[in-house]
Design a protein around this motif. Structure first.
Motif, PDB file in Angstrom:
ATOM      1  N   PHE A 115       0.836  -1.198   0.000  1.00  0.00           N
ATOM      2  CA  PHE A 115       0.000   0.000   0.000  1.00  0.00           C
ATOM      3  C   PHE A 115       0.872   1.249   0.000  1.00  0.00           C
ATOM      4  CE2 PHE A 115      -2.528   3.431   1.617  1.00  0.00           C
ATOM      5  CZ  PHE A 115      -3.802   3.196   1.135  1.00  0.00           C
ATOM      6  N   THR A 116       1.892   1.268   0.852  1.00  0.00           N
ATOM      7  CA  THR A 116       2.763   2.446   0.921  1.00  0.00           C
ATOM      8  C   THR A 116       3.495   2.657  -0.397  1.00  0.00           C
ATOM      9  OG1 THR A 116       3.056   2.067   3.286  1.00  0.00           O
ATOM     10  CG2 THR A 116       4.608   3.555   2.224  1.00  0.00           C
ATOM     11  N   LEU A 117       3.883   1.574  -1.050  1.00  0.00           N
ATOM     12  CA  LEU A 117       4.590   1.695  -2.326  1.00  0.00           C
ATOM     13  C   LEU A 117       3.679   2.261  -3.408  1.00  0.00           C
ATOM     14  CD1 LEU A 117       7.122   1.241  -4.020  1.00  0.00           C
ATOM     15  CD2 LEU A 117       6.401  -1.146  -4.358  1.00  0.00           C
ATOM     16  N   ILE A 118       2.451   1.740  -3.531  1.00  0.00           N
ATOM     17  CA  ILE A 118       1.558   2.259  -4.571  1.00  0.00           C
ATOM     18  C   ILE A 118       1.131   3.688  -4.232  1.00  0.00           C
ATOM     19  CG2 ILE A 118      -0.599   1.354  -3.585  1.00  0.00           C
ATOM     20  CD1 ILE A 118       0.361   1.581  -7.311  1.00  0.00           C
ATOM     21  N   GLU A 119       1.002   4.006  -2.946  1.00  0.00           N
ATOM     22  CA  GLU A 119       0.691   5.385  -2.551  1.00  0.00           C
ATOM     23  C   GLU A 119       1.807   6.334  -2.974  1.00  0.00           C
ATOM     24  OE1 GLU A 119      -0.033   8.035   1.515  1.00  0.00           O
ATOM     25  OE2 GLU A 119       0.144   5.862   1.647  1.00  0.00           O
ATOM     26  N   THR A 120       3.053   5.883  -2.848  1.00  0.00           N
ATOM     27  CA  THR A 120       4.192   6.703  -3.259  1.00  0.00           C
ATOM     28  C   THR A 120       4.158   6.979  -4.753  1.00  0.00           C
ATOM     29  OG1 THR A 120       5.547   5.807  -1.461  1.00  0.00           O
ATOM     30  CG2 THR A 120       6.711   6.853  -3.292  1.00  0.00           C
ATOM     31  N   PHE A 121       3.900   5.949  -5.539  1.00  0.00           N
ATOM     32  CA  PHE A 121       3.811   6.145  -6.986  1.00  0.00           C
ATOM     33  C   PHE A 121       2.654   7.082  -7.352  1.00  0.00           C
ATOM     34  CE2 PHE A 121       6.219   2.052  -7.487  1.00  0.00           C
ATOM     35  CZ  PHE A 121       7.252   2.571  -8.257  1.00  0.00           C
ATOM     36  N   MET A 122       1.497   6.868  -6.728  1.00  0.00           N
ATOM     37  CA  MET A 122       0.320   7.655  -7.091  1.00  0.00           C
ATOM     38  C   MET A 122       0.418   9.091  -6.602  1.00  0.00           C
ATOM     39  SD  MET A 122      -2.688   4.765  -6.711  1.00  0.00           S
ATOM     40  CE  MET A 122      -3.963   5.760  -7.465  1.00  0.00           C
ATOM     41  N   SER A 123       1.271   9.348  -5.634  1.00  0.00           N
ATOM     42  CA  SER A 123       1.494  10.716  -5.169  1.00  0.00           C
ATOM     43  C   SER A 123       2.469  11.471  -6.070  1.00  0.00           C
ATOM     44  CB  SER A 123       2.039  10.707  -3.735  1.00  0.00           C
ATOM     45  OG  SER A 123       1.104  10.134  -2.843  1.00  0.00           O
ATOM     46  N   HIS A 124       3.141  10.735  -6.974  1.00  0.00           N
ATOM     47  CA  HIS A 124       4.131  11.345  -7.866  1.00  0.00           C
ATOM     48  C   HIS A 124       3.917  10.859  -9.299  1.00  0.00           C
ATOM     49  CE1 HIS A 124       5.908  11.321  -3.814  1.00  0.00           C
ATOM     50  NE2 HIS A 124       6.472  12.466  -4.161  1.00  0.00           N
ATOM     51  N   PRO A 125       2.737  11.071  -9.868  1.00  0.00           N
ATOM     52  CA  PRO A 125       2.471  10.558 -11.221  1.00  0.00           C
ATOM     53  C   PRO A 125       3.404  11.181 -12.249  1.00  0.00           C
ATOM     54  CG  PRO A 125       0.780  12.139 -10.562  1.00  0.00           C
ATOM     55  CD  PRO A 125       1.606  11.861  -9.345  1.00  0.00           C
ATOM     56  N   GLY A 126       3.920  10.348 -13.133  1.00  0.00           N
ATOM     57  CA  GLY A 126       4.801  10.829 -14.183  1.00  0.00           C
ATOM     58  C   GLY A 126       6.236  11.028 -13.767  1.00  0.00           C
ATOM     59  N   GLN A 127       6.518  10.954 -12.470  1.00  0.00           N
ATOM     60  CA  GLN A 127       7.875  11.189 -11.969  1.00  0.00           C
ATOM     61  C   GLN A 127       8.629   9.871 -11.876  1.00  0.00           C
ATOM     62  OE1 GLN A 127       8.079  13.441  -8.319  1.00  0.00           O
ATOM     63  NE2 GLN A 127      10.106  12.644  -7.794  1.00  0.00           N
ATOM     64  N   VAL A 128       9.873   9.866 -12.374  1.00  0.00           N
ATOM     65  CA  VAL A 128      10.715   8.690 -12.243  1.00  0.00           C
ATOM     66  C   VAL A 128      11.252   8.621 -10.816  1.00  0.00           C
ATOM     67  CG1 VAL A 128      12.788   7.498 -13.045  1.00  0.00           C
ATOM     68  CG2 VAL A 128      11.367   8.758 -14.675  1.00  0.00           C
ATOM     69  N   LEU A 129      11.033   7.497 -10.169  1.00  0.00           N
ATOM     70  CA  LEU A 129      11.504   7.288  -8.803  1.00  0.00           C
ATOM     71  C   LEU A 129      12.565   6.197  -8.822  1.00  0.00           C
ATOM     72  CD1 LEU A 129       8.038   7.324  -6.982  1.00  0.00           C
ATOM     73  CD2 LEU A 129       9.716   9.179  -7.063  1.00  0.00           C
ATOM     74  N   SER A 130      13.733   6.522  -8.312  1.00  0.00           N
ATOM     75  CA  SER A 130      14.814   5.546  -8.297  1.00  0.00           C
ATOM     76  C   SER A 130      14.564   4.493  -7.220  1.00  0.00           C
ATOM     77  CB  SER A 130      16.152   6.241  -8.033  1.00  0.00           C
ATOM     78  OG  SER A 130      16.195   6.730  -6.695  1.00  0.00           O
ATOM     79  N   ARG A 131      15.277   3.396  -7.330  1.00  0.00           N
ATOM     80  CA  ARG A 131      15.160   2.355  -6.311  1.00  0.00           C
ATOM     81  C   ARG A 131      15.581   2.897  -4.943  1.00  0.00           C
ATOM     82  NH1 ARG A 131      16.229   0.061 -11.070  1.00  0.00           N
ATOM     83  NH2 ARG A 131      15.200  -1.928 -11.607  1.00  0.00           N
ATOM     84  N   GLU A 132      16.588   3.736  -4.920  1.00  0.00           N
ATOM     85  CA  GLU A 132      17.052   4.307  -3.659  1.00  0.00           C
ATOM     86  C   GLU A 132      15.986   5.200  -3.027  1.00  0.00           C
ATOM     87  OE1 GLU A 132      18.746   4.321  -6.517  1.00  0.00           O
ATOM     88  OE2 GLU A 132      20.247   2.800  -5.977  1.00  0.00           O
ATOM     89  N   GLN A 133      15.299   5.995  -3.847  1.00  0.00           N
ATOM     90  CA  GLN A 133      14.209   6.835  -3.324  1.00  0.00           C
ATOM     91  C   GLN A 133      13.084   5.984  -2.752  1.00  0.00           C
ATOM     92  OE1 GLN A 133      13.674   9.084  -7.037  1.00  0.00           O
ATOM     93  NE2 GLN A 133      13.955  10.980  -5.858  1.00  0.00           N
ATOM     94  N   LEU A 134      12.749   4.923  -3.456  1.00  0.00           N
ATOM     95  CA  LEU A 134      11.661   4.063  -3.007  1.00  0.00           C
ATOM     96  C   LEU A 134      12.040   3.312  -1.736  1.00  0.00           C
ATOM     97  CD1 LEU A 134      10.554   2.762  -6.501  1.00  0.00           C
ATOM     98  CD2 LEU A 134       9.277   4.316  -5.025  1.00  0.00           C
ATOM     99  N   LEU A 135      13.283   2.858  -1.646  1.00  0.00           N
ATOM    100  CA  LEU A 135      13.733   2.209  -0.419  1.00  0.00           C
ATOM    101  C   LEU A 135      13.620   3.159   0.766  1.00  0.00           C
ATOM    102  CD1 LEU A 135      16.882   0.234  -1.627  1.00  0.00           C
ATOM    103  CD2 LEU A 135      14.810  -0.757  -0.633  1.00  0.00           C
ATOM    104  N   ASP A 136      14.020   4.407   0.557  1.00  0.00           N
ATOM    105  CA  ASP A 136      13.997   5.387   1.640  1.00  0.00           C
ATOM    106  C   ASP A 136      12.578   5.726   2.057  1.00  0.00           C
ATOM    107  OD1 ASP A 136      15.358   7.464   3.336  1.00  0.00           O
ATOM    108  OD2 ASP A 136      14.160   8.794   2.058  1.00  0.00           O
ATOM    109  N   ARG A 137      11.669   5.912   1.072  1.00  0.00           N
ATOM    110  CA  ARG A 137      10.309   6.352   1.380  1.00  0.00           C
ATOM    111  C   ARG A 137       9.415   5.231   1.876  1.00  0.00           C
ATOM    112  NH1 ARG A 137       8.933  10.692  -3.504  1.00  0.00           N
ATOM    113  NH2 ARG A 137      10.900  11.825  -3.378  1.00  0.00           N
TER     114      ARG A 137
END
Length: 222
Positions: free
Chosen positions: A159-181
């Motif tokens: 849920f937290t991962l999909i929330e992160t993506f949906m809060s930043h539509p169109g933005q490329v998120l690196s693996r490091e950013q996703l690990l941190d968030r």
């Protein structure tokens, strides 16, 4: 002093709640039927409702639906012996803010009431609680995820991962950013946990929802 409406027809339980809440600094009112609960709530002046589902006249779910339909947006905590997942899902979908099953510990109920009072918002717009993209809708209040009309079960991390993506539509998120968030602590550089969880989301929500951007990370396309 905050006022709480206790919608409960069992006199023993109502008296217990009434005494406990007053001892903790709240003003209380008791409604013993569904119709009384609606009348009292719509008259105003309450900061929260503790709502039993087994009320006479109109059951608690009908009360909840009618109150939300008439624009009553104060926090509602369901307190009931019904512990089935369908009852819980229905309660949240109709607008409940929390769901506590009987038998219960008063300390836990009190903590949940205080939490709901702290996080109560002034807006009544349900859209403020939602993120949506294509046919996927996240309800941030109930933590339910919908793909079309279907409720999709996600783990807390998914849920937290999909929330992160949906809060930043169109933005490329690196693996490091996703690990941190999402995970909040460092994995070894060779960890593939992000890739694994993206795979889980694609399987549950559709393969086209998240794009791989080679050499950079992932993106949820517009």
């Amino acid at each position: 002093m905050k006022r709480i409406l206790i919608a409960e027809d069992e006199s023993r339980v109502a008296a217990f709640l009434d005494k406990g809440l007053q001892a903790n600094g709240f003003m209380t009112e008791i409604a013993t039927t569904g119709l009384d609960a609606i009348t009292y709530a719509l008259d105003g002046g309450f900061e929260l409702i503790v709502l039993d589902l087994g009320l006479p006249g109109k059951d608690g779910l009908s009360v909840l639906e009618e109150l939300r339909g008439q624009g009553c947006h104060i926090p509602i905590v369901i307190l009931t012996a019904r512990d089935g997942i369908n009852d819980k899902l229905t309660g949240f979908e109709l607008g409940a803010d929390d769901y506590v099953t009987k038998p219960f510990r008063f300390e836990e109920l009190l903590a949940r009431i205080r939490a709901r009072l702290r996080t109560a918002v002034t807006t009544a717009n349900e859209q403020d609680w939602q993120l949506s993209h294509r046919n996927v809708v996240l309800n941030l209040r109930t933590r339910l995820v919908y793909a079309g009309e279907k409720v999709i079960e996600l783990s807390a991390r998914e849920f937290t991962l999909i929330e992160t993506f949906m809060s930043h539509p169109g933005q490329v998120l690196s693996r490091e950013q996703l690990l941190d968030r999402v995970w909040g602590y460092d994995y070894s550089p060779g960890s593939n946990v992000v890739d694994v969880y993206v795979g889980y989301l694609r399987k549950k929500l559709g393969s086209g929802l998240i794009e791989t951007v080679r050499g950079m990370g992932y993106r949820m396309p517009f």
